[in-house]
Design an enzyme around this catalytic site. Structure first.
Site: not given
Ligand code: GLA
Length: 389
Positions: A35, A130-131, A163, A175
């Site tokens: 986060h 996965s997304s 997304e 991600d």
């Molecule tokens: C999800 C979000 C990421 C990141 C994490 C927490 O995976 O897609 O962008 O914020 O939560 O670190």
């Protein structure tokens, strides 16, 4: 490859015999820095060998048909390659559609559609991206088919946009970046404020990265996620009243934050911001320790990351807390924490190789006794980012 042979058979059953090509797109696990991405801080994820395989063929018309071997009950889903908007009925295909749509809006219009079969070795909706795995995959399919000439970082940004703008989850860039830019045996230290990054070799001599899935049925994580993000933005705006040059919480040292934290009026928002600031600095400290082969310090900081996500950020929940608490009690566990967005999903643990069997047994027994269903385990190997096979 056995998995591709099986997929080719399914492809022929669903779509007929066509000339196909194959792709792999990994999932990711974040080792520390949670986060922090949308707060302009650092993350330290790696791509993993669990991911999404795809067998793809070009079509002549402007329609795509997609089929997931993991979601056979959804059948073949069809969508046009232009003028798309989110359509709940199209279920998981929205991740493909979102990418097609943001590409079109960025001026990269697809000249035709595709037939695609996917097969994921990655559990869906478990916090292992996965997304993002599917989104970056689609970006690469489009980039190659139409020679758009985009770099992987361009594709990563467009996948994130899909997304955010199409699917409606206000995620940061971690991600898609980890999935697209992953490198075998390396984690990525990414500064989400500037997108500067470097690879850091993960050479754990006698330990492994073990992912444990809570197997919690899918939770309402995305709305709570957006709330956390808004709380941090509000806190940042209040800090800007005294520090106008501040661009992101990730720019602050812990001391600098403590000095001005009183300008955030809500106690809850002070906690959220404190997590964002401290977690960012903790991630930097952890990477520095790991690069000096100080795995013990890295593990200790992983545990502290979990405390902060539990107490200040409030994104763990009983399932993740139970997994982490049991892990901390097992000898040979160097560190353990929740990974990803939280609210369910997975923990990541560093476990001495000779303790893995006991770790799995202890965690499985105690977690099942407390929560009522069993967790699953994956010993992760660190893989390359999305690529053609
Ligand atoms: C999800 C979000 C990421 C990141 C994490 C927490 O995976 O897609 O962008 O914020 O939560 O670190």
């Amino acid at each position: 490859m056995e998995i591709l042979d099986e997929m080719q058979k399914v492809f022929e059953e669903k779509f007929g015999a066509e000339k196909t090509r194959a792709y792999f797109s990994p999932g990711r696990v974040n080792l520390i820095g949670e986060h922090t991405d949308y707060n302009g801080g650092h993350v330290f994820p790696c791509a993993i060998s669990l991911g999404t395989y795809a067998v793809v063929a070009d079509r002549e018309d402007a329609v795509s048909r997609v089929y997931s071997m993991n979601l056979a009950d959804k059948g073949v889903i069809e969508f046009p390659m232009t003028g798309l908007s989110y359509d709940k009925a199209k279920d998981w295909a929205n991740y493909f559609m979102g990418v097609v749509d943001v590409f079109e809006k960025a001026g990269h219009k697809a000249g035709h559609g595709f037939d695609i079969v996917i097969n994921a070795t990655l559990p869906g909706g478990a916090g292992l991206s996965s997304s993002a795995s599917i989104e970056v995959l689609m970006a690469l399919v489009l980039n190659e088919a139409f020679d758009f000439g985009l770099s992987m970082i361009d594709m990563v940004k467009l996948a994130q946009k899909a997304e955010n703008a199409f699917v409606g989850v206000n995620c940061g860039i971690m991600d898609q970046f980890a999935v697209g830019m992953g490198k075998k045996d390396h984690a990525i230290l990414l500064d989400c404020n500037t997108l500067d990054y470097r690879y850091s070799k993960i050479a754990l001599k006698d330990a492994s990265i073990v992912i444990t899935n809570t197997n919690k049925p899918h939770s309402l994580g995305s709305s709570a996620y957006n709330v956390r993000r808004a709380q941090c933005e509000h806190a940042l705006n209040q800090l800007r009243e005294v520090k106008p040059e501040l661009r992101a919480l990730g720019e602050l040292s812990n001391e600098a934050y403590n000095k001005i934290a009183g300008h955030i009026t809500e106690q809850l928002e002070r906690q959220r911001a404190r997590h964002a600031v401290f977690e960012n600095n903790r991630a930097l400290e952890a990477v520095a320790a790991l690069e000096k082969d100080d795995v013990e310090t890295f593990g200790k900081l992983m545990n502290e990351s979990h405390f902060s996500l539990r107490d200040d950020y409030d994104v763990t929940g009983v399932e993740l807390d139970t997994l982490a608490e049991i892990a901390w009690s097992v000898p040979g566990v160097i560190g353990s924490r929740m990974t990803g967005a939280g609210f369910g999903g997975c923990t990541v643990s560093l476990v001495k190789n000779d303790a893995i069997a006991v770790f799995k047994k202890e965690v499985a027994e105690k977690y099942t006794a407390r929560i009522g269903y069993a967790p699953s385990f994956y010993v992760a190997s660190i893989a390359d980012g999305t690529h053609r096979i």
